[in-house]
Motif scaffolding. Sequence first.
Motif, PDB file in Angstrom:
ATOM      1  N   ALA A 297      -8.078 -34.798  28.609  1.00 19.55           N
ATOM      2  CA  ALA A 297      -6.693 -35.264  28.706  1.00 19.55           C
ATOM      3  C   ALA A 297      -5.732 -34.169  28.287  1.00 19.55           C
ATOM      4  N   LEU A 298      -4.843 -33.809  29.186  1.00 21.90           N
ATOM      5  CA  LEU A 298      -3.759 -32.870  28.906  1.00 21.90           C
ATOM      6  C   LEU A 298      -2.455 -33.653  28.868  1.00 21.90           C
ATOM      7  N   VAL A 299      -1.739 -33.564  27.766  1.00 24.80           N
ATOM      8  CA  VAL A 299      -0.474 -34.273  27.601  1.00 24.80           C
ATOM      9  C   VAL A 299       0.644 -33.245  27.596  1.00 24.80           C
ATOM     10  N   ALA A 300       1.415 -33.205  28.693  1.00 18.62           N
ATOM     11  CA  ALA A 300       2.532 -32.273  28.803  1.00 18.62           C
ATOM     12  C   ALA A 300       3.743 -32.848  28.094  1.00 18.62           C
ATOM     13  N   GLN A 301       4.497 -32.061  27.512  1.00 14.59           N
ATOM     14  CA  GLN A 301       5.611 -32.135  26.577  1.00 14.59           C
ATOM     15  C   GLN A 301       5.088 -31.663  25.233  1.00 14.59           C
ATOM     16  N   ALA A 302       4.046 -32.318  24.715  1.00 13.20           N
ATOM     17  CA  ALA A 302       3.356 -31.744  23.557  1.00 13.20           C
ATOM     18  C   ALA A 302       2.544 -30.511  23.961  1.00 13.20           C
ATOM     19  N   ASN A 303       2.116 -30.462  25.236  1.00 13.91           N
ATOM     20  CA  ASN A 303       1.241 -29.397  25.751  1.00 13.91           C
ATOM     21  C   ASN A 303      -0.014 -29.268  24.888  1.00 13.91           C
ATOM     22  N   ARG A 304      -0.704 -30.398  24.732  1.00 17.64           N
ATOM     23  CA  ARG A 304      -1.934 -30.430  23.934  1.00 17.64           C
ATOM     24  C   ARG A 304      -3.090 -30.939  24.797  1.00 17.64           C
ATOM     25  N   LEU A 305      -4.246 -30.312  24.608  1.00 13.51           N
ATOM     26  CA  LEU A 305      -5.434 -30.645  25.383  1.00 13.51           C
ATOM     27  C   LEU A 305      -6.465 -31.302  24.483  1.00 13.51           C
ATOM     28  N   PHE A 306      -6.993 -32.442  24.940  1.00 12.10           N
ATOM     29  CA  PHE A 306      -8.013 -33.181  24.210  1.00 12.10           C
ATOM     30  C   PHE A 306      -9.265 -33.278  25.075  1.00 12.10           C
TER      31      PHE A 306
END
Length: 539
Positions: free
Chosen positions: A246-255
């Motif tokens: 899962a990549l969450v853009a705005q935070a730009n964090r990858l899980f």
Amino acid sequence: MNAERRMMKFTDGRTGRLAAFLTAVLVVAAGGHAQELRFEDVAKQAGLHAALRGMMAHAAACGDVDGDGDLDLFVGGFCDRPREKYKPAPGPVPTRLLLRDGAVFRDSGQPAVRFEARSSGAVFADLDNDGDLDLYVSNNSKSKGLRVANRLYENVGGGRLRDVSAGNAACVVMGGRTVGLLDYDGDGRLDLLVAGDRWTGGQTRLFRNRGRLAFEDATAQAGLPAELPGLGILTPDLNGDGRPDALVAQANRLFLSTPRGTFREDAAASKSLQYAPLGREDTPCGAAFGDVDVDGDLDLVIVDHNQPARQHLFLNEGVSGGTVRFRDATKAAGLAYLFPKWTPDRRHLKHAHVEIADFDLDGRPDILIAATYATDRGEQPFVCRNLGGTEGGVRFAVPPIEKATNYFAAGPVGDYDRDGRPDVMFASWWPEVPSKLLMNRSPKRHWLGVRVVGRTINQMGVGAKVRLYVAGRSGRREALLGYNEVHVSHGFCTGQEAGVHFGLGDADRCDVEVTLPFGKGVVRKASVAADQVLVVHEP
């Protein structure tokens, strides 16, 4: 570019120089591009001007909801502005389910699907594995004003949708934006990962599908942080373990997923995706994955919702030490531009939605920004053309940014006329600017679409990996023609049709390899004819 040239990979310095030379020769010989891109706006003839008149559109999804073989549309927008802001409409315009009837989209006339909210994301998805498409809509609710829960609709047949939101854990009031689909726990049912932006609480939530369209909030159980601001969501398998990440853009964090059905942050990858904002309003927004350098892994594009706006290209350099390595290739790829702040008639210009698709069917995926620019043929979509590989990278040709005319919040790419060329629907945020249906009229070349039908995996085949090879050379890295993964949510606030689409250039056949998620096997098809949609069933 023919299949033999298309096979060349940058395995050493000499091969790289040769491939770069061949690319340069082909581009120069064609006057800078292999082919000219041409689009025609048919939105008025297709009924979209009348159906979406005055809408402040912010969510759009395409899919064959009524099962007749063509693409239908759901469009939703913001309904919390003063009535005069919606001119030429008399006031806020509710959401719309538009069914395609021949060449025209008509309102479905279903009262349950018409509601007023700050609708900010939507997907058509088979959430109950019964073979038809249900609908999920995320609504962006602030602490005050128009607060409407997310909505879930069951397809009861023929595109008739029944509201099943009541009492459903996925239908909560939140700052809902883009909706990601994934089967994170491997139970064969699609779960929902819904972005929550930093202005409305910053809570991105994971809703686990328990079956029969019942969901539960599994955010904490799955190991995702309580504070995780998001505008864009991507859920491909990046580390090659057969499970969605899962990549969450705005935070730009990858899980990254774990065998226990949880997620752990890839801290090194997350750090590599951070960049300094240009100002207080600058924030990462839409994101898209695609194999732009055709090396067998998924690269990443993130766009900024800002004035001036930017895009960022991160090339995937593989997995090392348990982390996915991304390299910022924006400048080297020719994409380090600053979009204008204003249109000529003083509407602000930003970036919101982005997709990766091969619009000229030359075998090199292009980058679409949901914006238009002026040409002597009228407004054209802002497509950054992939010119092919350079040694260690890839180059793009960017349209003239000084001629930008509008930006759009959402814009699902799809083959709306089923002729094999990717088209674009742009949902207009500006009530006075009509939405667009831009049909691809570029010269035809060979192509292949692939759909995957699950049996023990989800019905839509989400998470299946598709690789194309030169016919007769399946599995050989140097013969790779294209790679992608089946998903139905790319960019920002947009839902697409399940499946993958490849341009093949001059190749009229190819070998196809489909890797099913969660280690469910590999399906291979030899010497598949081009110019069709291949349906691959899980054995």
